[in-house]
Design a protein around this motif. Sequence first.
Motif, PDB file in Angstrom:
ATOM      1  N   PRO A  44       4.783   9.360  27.376  1.00 40.41           N
ATOM      2  CA  PRO A  44       3.571   8.558  27.155  1.00 40.41           C
ATOM      3  C   PRO A  44       2.285   9.343  27.432  1.00 40.41           C
ATOM      4  O   PRO A  44       1.317   9.227  26.682  1.00 40.41           O
ATOM      5  CB  PRO A  44       3.729   7.383  28.131  1.00 40.41           C
ATOM      6  CG  PRO A  44       5.203   7.264  28.322  1.00 40.41           C
ATOM      7  CD  PRO A  44       5.725   8.682  28.282  1.00 40.41           C
ATOM      8  N   SER A  72       0.927   5.356  23.401  1.00 40.75           N
ATOM      9  CA  SER A  72       1.915   5.311  24.488  1.00 40.75           C
ATOM     10  C   SER A  72       3.097   4.411  24.119  1.00 40.75           C
ATOM     11  O   SER A  72       4.211   4.634  24.589  1.00 40.75           O
ATOM     12  CB  SER A  72       1.269   4.842  25.788  1.00 40.75           C
ATOM     13  OG  SER A  72       0.786   3.528  25.659  1.00 40.75           O
ATOM     14  N   TYR A  73       2.864   3.428  23.272  1.00 34.49           N
ATOM     15  CA  TYR A  73       3.954   2.545  22.854  1.00 34.49           C
ATOM     16  C   TYR A  73       4.991   3.313  22.039  1.00 34.49           C
ATOM     17  O   TYR A  73       6.190   3.124  22.218  1.00 34.49           O
ATOM     18  CB  TYR A  73       3.387   1.363  22.059  1.00 34.49           C
ATOM     19  CG  TYR A  73       4.438   0.370  21.642  1.00 34.49           C
ATOM     20  CD1 TYR A  73       5.123  -0.381  22.604  1.00 34.49           C
ATOM     21  CD2 TYR A  73       4.754   0.177  20.307  1.00 34.49           C
ATOM     22  CE1 TYR A  73       6.092  -1.294  22.235  1.00 34.49           C
ATOM     23  CE2 TYR A  73       5.719  -0.746  19.934  1.00 34.49           C
ATOM     24  CZ  TYR A  73       6.385  -1.473  20.898  1.00 34.49           C
ATOM     25  OH  TYR A  73       7.352  -2.371  20.537  1.00 34.49           O
ATOM     26  N   THR A  74       4.531   4.190  21.168  1.00 35.11           N
ATOM     27  CA  THR A  74       5.445   5.024  20.392  1.00 35.11           C
ATOM     28  C   THR A  74       6.310   5.860  21.330  1.00 35.11           C
ATOM     29  O   THR A  74       7.518   5.972  21.147  1.00 35.11           O
ATOM     30  CB  THR A  74       4.662   5.945  19.432  1.00 35.11           C
ATOM     31  OG1 THR A  74       3.811   5.147  18.630  1.00 35.11           O
ATOM     32  CG2 THR A  74       5.588   6.765  18.570  1.00 35.11           C
ATOM     33  N   MET A 108      -1.646   2.277  21.597  1.00 38.93           N
ATOM     34  CA  MET A 108      -0.672   2.386  20.553  1.00 38.93           C
ATOM     35  C   MET A 108       0.112   3.697  20.701  1.00 38.93           C
ATOM     36  O   MET A 108       1.307   3.713  20.449  1.00 38.93           O
ATOM     37  CB  MET A 108      -1.390   2.317  19.206  1.00 38.93           C
ATOM     38  CG  MET A 108      -0.443   2.188  18.067  1.00 38.93           C
ATOM     39  SD  MET A 108       0.589   0.745  18.202  1.00 38.93           S
ATOM     40  CE  MET A 108       0.087  -0.175  16.823  1.00 38.93           C
TER      41      MET A 108
END
Length: 165
Positions: free
Chosen positions: A25, A3-5, A1
């Motif tokens: 990331p 790294s998605y941000t 989660m």
Amino acid sequence: MASYTAALIANTAVPAWHGGHRELPFLFVGSAASAAGGFGLLAAPAHESAPARRMAILGSAAELAAEQLLQRRLGMVAQALHEGRAGKRLKAAKALTAGGALGAATLAERSRLSAALSGAALLAGSALTRFGLFEAGMASARDPKFTVEPQRERLRERTQASVGA
């Protein structure tokens, strides 16, 4: 989660975020791991906190290394990371993260108070890293020099490459 941000904000036109699309990331994941280790240091008894200490130390190392790489890669846009509120937040974040990691590595196993202080420092450092990066992005988007100067540099490089070819 985490790294998605980073992937989401890096895929914007905001100079400080887009320029760091490779490092963000890793920085966010390192920061999240550091905070998770910090929470573990707060919650676990000192004699059972070895996994949390390892996560805190490795996460902090990844976060601090990724931030250094980010600053190098951004070039003149990295100025947004050092000025104003962003600069203050990121400087405090770096100190808290490094101090929390040092405490986790040296004192947290022997003292419950040291473990709690190290954990709190890591949690605060992670939060300040995120808020500092957000503020740096906003500052880089407000100042046209962070958009125009890198564009001019890329144009000069392309022109020189086509002349030399």
